[in-house]
Write a protein that holds these residues in place. Structure first.
Motif, mmCIF file in Angstrom:
data_model
loop_
_atom_site.group_PDB
_atom_site.id
_atom_site.type_symbol
_atom_site.label_atom_id
_atom_site.label_comp_id
_atom_site.label_asym_id
_atom_site.label_seq_id
_atom_site.Cartn_x
_atom_site.Cartn_y
_atom_site.Cartn_z
ATOM 1 N N GLY A 277 -7.638 -0.277 -3.320
ATOM 2 C CA GLY A 277 -8.262 -1.208 -4.600
ATOM 3 C C GLY A 277 -7.316 -2.292 -4.926
ATOM 4 O O GLY A 277 -7.557 -3.428 -5.569
ATOM 5 N N ALA A 278 -5.941 -1.634 -5.248
ATOM 6 C CA ALA A 278 -4.859 -2.527 -5.831
ATOM 7 C C ALA A 278 -4.570 -3.564 -4.967
ATOM 8 O O ALA A 278 -4.190 -4.780 -5.444
ATOM 9 C CB ALA A 278 -3.693 -1.637 -6.620
ATOM 10 N N VAL A 279 -4.241 -3.128 -3.880
ATOM 11 C CA VAL A 279 -3.633 -4.178 -2.885
ATOM 12 C C VAL A 279 -4.774 -5.441 -2.645
ATOM 13 O O VAL A 279 -4.396 -6.562 -2.821
ATOM 14 C CB VAL A 279 -3.599 -3.519 -1.350
ATOM 15 C CG1 VAL A 279 -3.158 -4.536 -0.360
ATOM 16 C CG2 VAL A 279 -2.398 -2.380 -1.479
ATOM 17 N N ILE A 280 -5.965 -4.927 -2.564
ATOM 18 C CA ILE A 280 -7.125 -6.001 -2.318
ATOM 19 C C ILE A 280 -7.147 -7.118 -3.406
ATOM 20 O O ILE A 280 -7.148 -8.132 -3.324
ATOM 21 C CB ILE A 280 -8.294 -5.355 -2.138
ATOM 22 C CG1 ILE A 280 -8.372 -4.910 -0.456
ATOM 23 C CG2 ILE A 280 -9.599 -6.418 -1.958
ATOM 24 C CD1 ILE A 280 -9.478 -4.097 -0.115
ATOM 25 N N SER A 281 -7.344 -6.479 -4.615
ATOM 26 C CA SER A 281 -7.188 -7.169 -5.923
ATOM 27 C C SER A 281 -6.231 -8.203 -6.335
ATOM 28 O O SER A 281 -6.223 -9.130 -6.728
ATOM 29 C CB SER A 281 -7.674 -6.264 -7.132
ATOM 30 O OG SER A 281 -6.708 -5.347 -7.323
ATOM 31 N N GLU A 282 -4.901 -7.428 -5.749
ATOM 32 C CA GLU A 282 -3.640 -8.268 -6.092
ATOM 33 C C GLU A 282 -3.659 -9.368 -5.235
ATOM 34 O O GLU A 282 -2.745 -10.388 -5.527
ATOM 35 C CB GLU A 282 -2.491 -7.526 -6.123
ATOM 36 C CG GLU A 282 -2.527 -6.199 -7.530
ATOM 37 C CD GLU A 282 -1.393 -5.303 -7.156
ATOM 38 O OE1 GLU A 282 -0.222 -6.031 -6.541
ATOM 39 O OE2 GLU A 282 -1.569 -4.218 -7.704
ATOM 40 N N PHE A 283 -3.870 -9.491 -3.955
ATOM 41 C CA PHE A 283 -3.652 -10.489 -3.110
ATOM 42 C C PHE A 283 -4.792 -11.387 -3.143
ATOM 43 O O PHE A 283 -4.549 -12.826 -2.295
ATOM 44 C CB PHE A 283 -3.861 -9.937 -1.654
ATOM 45 C CG PHE A 283 -2.467 -9.229 -1.347
ATOM 46 C CD1 PHE A 283 -1.309 -10.075 -0.921
ATOM 47 C CD2 PHE A 283 -2.150 -8.118 -1.572
ATOM 48 C CE1 PHE A 283 -0.205 -9.557 -0.389
ATOM 49 C CE2 PHE A 283 -0.890 -7.500 -1.426
ATOM 50 C CZ PHE A 283 0.286 -8.416 -0.931
ATOM 51 N N TYR B 17 0.715 -1.130 0.067
ATOM 52 C CA TYR B 17 -0.201 -0.128 0.119
ATOM 53 C C TYR B 17 1.005 1.140 0.030
ATOM 54 O O TYR B 17 0.635 2.121 -0.899
ATOM 55 C CB TYR B 17 -0.912 -0.034 1.023
ATOM 56 C CG TYR B 17 -1.597 1.342 1.483
ATOM 57 C CD1 TYR B 17 -2.881 1.629 0.865
ATOM 58 C CD2 TYR B 17 -1.272 2.199 2.388
ATOM 59 C CE1 TYR B 17 -3.652 2.945 1.248
ATOM 60 C CE2 TYR B 17 -1.635 3.537 2.624
ATOM 61 C CZ TYR B 17 -2.812 3.784 2.015
ATOM 62 O OH TYR B 17 -3.455 4.949 2.241
ATOM 63 N N HIS B 18 1.654 1.406 0.868
ATOM 64 C CA HIS B 18 2.665 2.581 1.034
ATOM 65 C C HIS B 18 3.570 2.545 -0.200
ATOM 66 O O HIS B 18 3.842 3.671 -0.731
ATOM 67 C CB HIS B 18 3.623 2.344 2.121
ATOM 68 C CG HIS B 18 2.957 2.483 3.482
ATOM 69 N ND1 HIS B 18 1.975 3.782 3.808
ATOM 70 C CD2 HIS B 18 2.785 1.633 4.486
ATOM 71 C CE1 HIS B 18 1.727 3.505 5.126
ATOM 72 N NE2 HIS B 18 1.821 2.442 5.463
ATOM 73 N N GLU B 19 3.956 1.648 -0.834
ATOM 74 C CA GLU B 19 4.697 1.455 -2.301
ATOM 75 C C GLU B 19 3.792 2.243 -3.353
ATOM 76 O O GLU B 19 4.278 2.900 -4.012
ATOM 77 C CB GLU B 19 5.110 0.038 -2.431
ATOM 78 C CG GLU B 19 5.944 -0.016 -3.778
ATOM 79 C CD GLU B 19 6.169 -1.401 -4.205
ATOM 80 O OE1 GLU B 19 6.885 -1.555 -5.420
ATOM 81 O OE2 GLU B 19 6.049 -2.385 -3.347
ATOM 82 N N LEU B 20 2.637 1.941 -3.249
ATOM 83 C CA LEU B 20 1.668 2.379 -4.330
ATOM 84 C C LEU B 20 1.504 4.008 -4.104
ATOM 85 O O LEU B 20 1.302 4.738 -5.197
ATOM 86 C CB LEU B 20 0.346 1.519 -4.360
ATOM 87 C CG LEU B 20 0.500 0.306 -4.950
ATOM 88 C CD1 LEU B 20 -0.893 -0.572 -4.595
ATOM 89 C CD2 LEU B 20 0.872 0.294 -6.679
ATOM 90 N N GLU C 297 -7.307 4.313 -4.898
ATOM 91 C CA GLU C 297 -6.588 3.348 -6.004
ATOM 92 C C GLU C 297 -5.621 2.373 -5.292
ATOM 93 O O GLU C 297 -5.464 1.180 -5.636
ATOM 94 C CB GLU C 297 -5.974 4.278 -6.857
ATOM 95 C CG GLU C 297 -6.822 5.069 -7.857
ATOM 96 C CD GLU C 297 -6.000 6.092 -8.722
ATOM 97 O OE1 GLU C 297 -6.517 6.690 -9.809
ATOM 98 O OE2 GLU C 297 -4.929 6.292 -8.208
ATOM 99 N N ALA C 298 -4.957 2.749 -4.465
ATOM 100 C CA ALA C 298 -3.878 1.667 -3.828
ATOM 101 C C ALA C 298 -4.575 0.776 -2.964
ATOM 102 O O ALA C 298 -4.310 -0.326 -3.068
ATOM 103 C CB ALA C 298 -2.995 2.764 -2.530
#
Length: 322
Positions: free
Chosen positions: A51-57, A36-39, A48-49
């Motif tokens: 959503g991306a974390v949840i979808s990628e895991f 999350y912090h990287e995004l 956006e961060a």
């Protein structure tokens, strides 16, 4: 970050709590936070961060298998996904909640305003017109409340005892977070109006102008304040409901079969039996005791004690959930 932690909690909701699964959850939390912090550092917005974390895991199946706790995963209770609430139904539900909030708060406001109008016409020596307007505005207000409540109840019935997926919980959490500012503003305005509504009454007593007009202004301000409080509170509760529950519960006093099974596990059958016989038994004891001892003046206390005992018994059942 709270959204990610809530999502992770929902993933592990049905997983047995052991040292291994607790460690797996902690590791996943650290990995997701780092990502999350990287995004965020790459210029992504908070939503956006997340959503991306949840979808990628991925799902809990993939997560647990990757962490070599698949055996424990097989032992968990699998929710019934056959008729899970869809995205479209969730947004339709929130639309219905907003409709209900508007009409309910308007109806309550009109009922209070009916008394305010009556007081106003008394102040201008038109009591007859005030008596005419009182039932008219009251009836309109009650009509708003009943019509909205019927539509709201019908939609809740459609969703009753249906599974709320993690994806819906995530969307609901976003909606709830986005609404927090509006909720706080509405609450402050509503409470402020209710507090300052005392000013017209105090001024009428200090400066000796017409008291009924002061009362009318007081009631009008209360009506508007209550409108804001009820409106924002109902909408917020609609979002929160799809965040906090695993199965949609239409009536908190009578949760559906799957919701009861999820909450109480093997004790679900006893809970259903408890709900069926408990309050009828309390009513019988109340009537028998009141007639036998003539204790009508204080025998009603049994209902207060019964409510406390009910919460205690249900808590004990939930503690025994496997």
């Amino acid at each position: 970050m709270k959204t990610i932690h809530d999502y992770l909690d929902s993933l592990f909701l049905h997983v047995p709590v052991t040292e291994e699964t607790k460690k797996a959850k902690e590791d996943l939390s650290a990995i997701m936070e780092d990502h999350y912090h990287e995004l965020i550092s790459q210029g992504k917005s908070e939503h956006e961060a997340i959503g991306a974390v949840i979808s990628e895991f991925g799902s809990v199946d993939e997560l647990l298998q990757a962490l070599d706790v698949s055996a424990l995963y097989e032992e968990r209770q699998t929710p019934d996904l056959t008729d899970a609430i869809t995205d479209e139904e969730a947004f339709d539900y929130w639309k219905t909640v907003r409709y209900f909030a508007l009409y309910l708060s308007t109806g309550i406001g009109l009922c209070i305003s009916a008394v305010a109008i009556f007081a106003f016409f008394i102040g201008v020596n038109q009591e007859g017109l005030g008596l005419l307007m009182l039932p008219v505005f009251g009836a309109i207000g009650v009509g708003f409340i009943i019509s909205s409540a019927l539509k709201y109840a019908a939609y809740r019935k459609r969703l009753d005892d249906r599974y709320i997926s993690n994806e819906i919980k995530y969307v609901a959490r976003q909606q709830l977070d986005d609404y927090e500012k509006s909720f706080r503003i509405g609450l402050v305005i509503g409470i402020g109006l209710c507090i300052f509504s005392l000013a017209p009454v105090l001024m009428s007593s200090i400066f000796y102008y017409d008291t009924p007009l002061g009362i009318a202004m007081f009631l009008f301000m209360v009506a508007v304040g209550v409108f804001f409080i009820v409106y924002v509170s109902v909408i917020r509760s609609g979002y929160a409901k799809l965040v906090s529950e695993t199965y949609f519960v239409r009536d908190e006093d009578r949760p559906g079969t799957r919701a009861t099974k999820h909450k109480y596990g093997e004790s679900a059958g006893r809970v259903v039996f408890f709900h069926t016989v408990y309050w009828p038994m309390i009513v019988v004891l109340y009537l028998m005791g009141s007639f036998a001892f003539g204790a009508w003046a204080y025998s009603w206390v049994i209902f207060i004690l019964a409510g406390v005992l009910q919460d205690y018994f249900l808590h004990q059942f939930s503690q025994k959930r496997p």
